[in-house]
Design a protein around this motif. Structure first.
Motif, short mmCIF file in Angstrom:
data_model
loop_
_atom_site.label_atom_id
_atom_site.label_comp_id
_atom_site.label_asym_id
_atom_site.label_seq_id
_atom_site.Cartn_x
_atom_site.Cartn_y
_atom_site.Cartn_z
N GLU A 51 37.32 35.77 41.08
CA GLU A 51 36.11 35.43 40.33
C GLU A 51 36.05 36.17 38.99
OE1 GLU A 51 31.23 35.68 40.97
OE2 GLU A 51 32.60 36.12 42.63
N ALA A 52 36.57 37.39 38.97
CA ALA A 52 36.53 38.20 37.75
C ALA A 52 37.69 37.89 36.81
CB ALA A 52 36.55 39.68 38.12
N GLY A 53 38.61 37.05 37.24
CA GLY A 53 39.74 36.69 36.39
C GLY A 53 40.81 37.75 36.30
N VAL A 54 40.94 38.59 37.34
CA VAL A 54 41.96 39.65 37.32
C VAL A 54 42.87 39.59 38.55
CG1 VAL A 54 40.60 41.22 35.89
CG2 VAL A 54 40.34 41.31 38.38
N LEU A 55 42.95 38.44 39.20
CA LEU A 55 43.85 38.28 40.33
C LEU A 55 45.24 37.93 39.81
CD1 LEU A 55 43.94 38.22 43.49
CD2 LEU A 55 43.80 35.72 43.28
N THR A 56 46.25 38.68 40.28
CA THR A 56 47.64 38.50 39.84
C THR A 56 47.71 38.47 38.31
OG1 THR A 56 47.74 36.96 41.74
CG2 THR A 56 49.78 37.34 40.53
N HIS A 65 55.70 35.59 33.14
CA HIS A 65 55.27 36.96 33.38
C HIS A 65 54.96 37.66 32.07
CE1 HIS A 65 56.61 37.67 37.72
NE2 HIS A 65 56.89 36.41 37.48
N LEU A 66 54.06 38.63 32.13
CA LEU A 66 53.93 39.55 31.03
C LEU A 66 55.26 40.29 30.86
CD1 LEU A 66 50.48 41.26 31.80
CD2 LEU A 66 50.91 39.42 30.16
N VAL A 74 48.88 47.03 32.48
CA VAL A 74 47.99 46.38 33.45
C VAL A 74 48.10 47.04 34.82
CG1 VAL A 74 47.52 44.23 34.69
CG2 VAL A 74 48.01 44.18 32.23
N LEU A 75 49.32 47.28 35.29
CA LEU A 75 49.51 47.83 36.63
C LEU A 75 49.04 49.28 36.73
CD1 LEU A 75 50.95 45.18 37.20
CD2 LEU A 75 52.67 46.48 38.49
N ASN A 97 58.42 40.85 45.15
CA ASN A 97 58.87 39.59 45.73
C ASN A 97 58.52 38.41 44.82
OD1 ASN A 97 59.87 40.98 47.91
ND2 ASN A 97 58.11 40.56 49.23
N MET A 98 57.34 38.46 44.21
CA MET A 98 56.95 37.41 43.27
C MET A 98 57.88 37.41 42.05
SD MET A 98 52.76 37.20 43.36
CE MET A 98 52.37 38.96 43.38
N TYR A 99 58.24 38.59 41.60
CA TYR A 99 59.15 38.70 40.45
C TYR A 99 60.50 38.08 40.78
CZ TYR A 99 61.73 40.87 36.59
OH TYR A 99 62.51 41.07 35.47
#
Length: 391
Positions: A51-56, A65-66, A74-75, A97-99
């Motif tokens: 909802e806040a726009g900060v997921l993943t 990716h950034l 960010v991290l 894993n996503m990377y």
């Protein structure tokens, strides 16, 4: 490569979210017997992050990716609470894993497995390490004993795995096994009846849901389409994942130590002893000053290694140096924070004692300090031999 204004704006949003929304959850009792957050709590926080726009936040809407330098800013902010990476979906092992899937996975694998991970609907596990009492692979991946072979139109996997972070409750698994062609990786849906949990040990850390399970894999059958990349290229793909993943750990735990330093500094400025604030005693004030120096050094080391990775290099040597330097520095920082706070520092009244425990574990996973130093020493010897014409 410069860090964009967009990345700094995103980092500010992440920090504001962690401080305002996530930190209050640190006292939430929804924990397992080991103290790790339960999935109910994780999903509740992720709903608020969405909802806040900060997921993943490190993966953009178009799937790109950034940069690593941007990911760092960010991290680090997401790590200001031990719960922050879970809430923002920047946690291990999912982020690594996503990377890996983003860089090696086929379109079909990305649609089937990566999408649900990026959306924060699924946790994942990376099944590589094997039990020591089985003689399997740990820091030396060449010792891998889990096998895979073709049987008709399927691959069949058998073996054991240990210290598999987040396995209990995970929906996606990346399994490493050895074939005649060499190491292979497979994507699997979890749970699967062919993979059973032998036990989940209690460990010094408690930030990751699902614990660090020991598993048995018995006749796990997967289709060829579930192989990640090509047969025999598993160790190469592991390096694609491990170098940035080591650095991501440095980023997140730097954020946690920044927060621990804030808490210890506040305590030292408020607490009185022998007629003055603790921070006015050199023995205390100097510890906090040393922390500030080492926090900045860790940040610079992370940024340097990230810049190397952004050139397209695997950055194996650089990530090893960063892992050693940052994990050891953060251990000293966390230890000083505990010491500054005295008795309060070893209680659960603040996150300082947890940060201390988590950083102690960080010195071991993704390659203990000694293995990275050994690898660097081997390279030094190779370079010397080459310079002497002995190579």
């Amino acid at each position: 490569m410069t860090i964009s204004a967009r990345a700094y704006e995103l980092a500010d949003k992440v920090e504001a979210f962690v401080r305002a929304v996530v930190i209050p959850y640190e006292r939430d009792p929804r924990r397992d017997h080991h103290g790790a957050p339960m999935d109910e709590l994780v999903q509740e926080m992720r709903a608020k992050a969405r909802e806040a726009g900060v997921l993943t936040p490190h993966i953009l809407p178009d799937g790109t990716h950034l940069t690593q330098r941007e990911t760092a800013v960010v991290l680090i902010r997401s790590g200001l609470s031990p719960l922050g990476p879970l809430a923002c979906n920047t946690n291990a092992p999912d982020e690594g894993n996503m990377y890996l899937l983003g860089h090696v996975g086929s379109p079909a694998l990305k649609d089937r497995f990566l999408k649900q991970m990026v959306e924060g609907r699924a946790r994942s596990a990376f099944l590589m390490t094997e039990p020591a009492d089985w003689g399997g692979a740990g820091s030396d991946p060449s010792m891998m004993k889990t096998t895979c072979h073709r049987d008709g139109n399927e691959w069949v996997i058998n073996g054991r795995k240990s210290f598999i972070t987040g396995f209990a409750g995970a929906k996606v698994g990346i399994v490493m096994a050895k074939a005649d062609e060499g190491a292979c990786m497979f994507l699997v849906d979890l749970p699967d009846p062919a993979i059973t949990i032998d036990y989940v040990p209690n460990t010094i850390d408690s930030s990751m849901p699902g614990g660090h399970a020991t598993l048995t894999i018995e006749n796990l059958r997967v289709s060829p389409e579930q192989m990640l990349g090509e047969a025999g290229e598993g160790f190469k793909y592991a390096q694609v994942r491990l170098s940035p993943a080591r650095l991501s750990h440095c980023m997140r735990w730097l954020g946690a130590c920044i927060r621990a330093q804030e808490i210890a500094s506040d305590y030292a400025c408020r607490r009185q002893a022998f007629g003055k604030a603790l921070i006015d005693h050199e023995g205390v004030g100097f510890m906090l000053a040393e922390n500030r120096i080492e926090l900045r050094q860790a940040e610079l080391m992370i940024d340097w290694c990230a810049a190397v990775l952004d050139t397209g290099s695997l950055g194996t040597e650089e990530s090893s140096m960063a892992k050693v330097a940052v994990s050891e520095a953060l251990m000293r920082i966390a230890d000083r924070c505990v010491q500054v706070m005295g008795g309060t520092g070893v209680t659960d009244q603040t996150i300082v004692e947890q940060v201390f425990r988590e950083i102690r574990a960080f010195r071991i996973y993704d390659g203990p300090t000694e293995v990275h130093k050994w690898s660097l020493a081997k390279k030094i010897k190779r370079e010397w031999k080459h310079a002497q014409g002995l190579a």
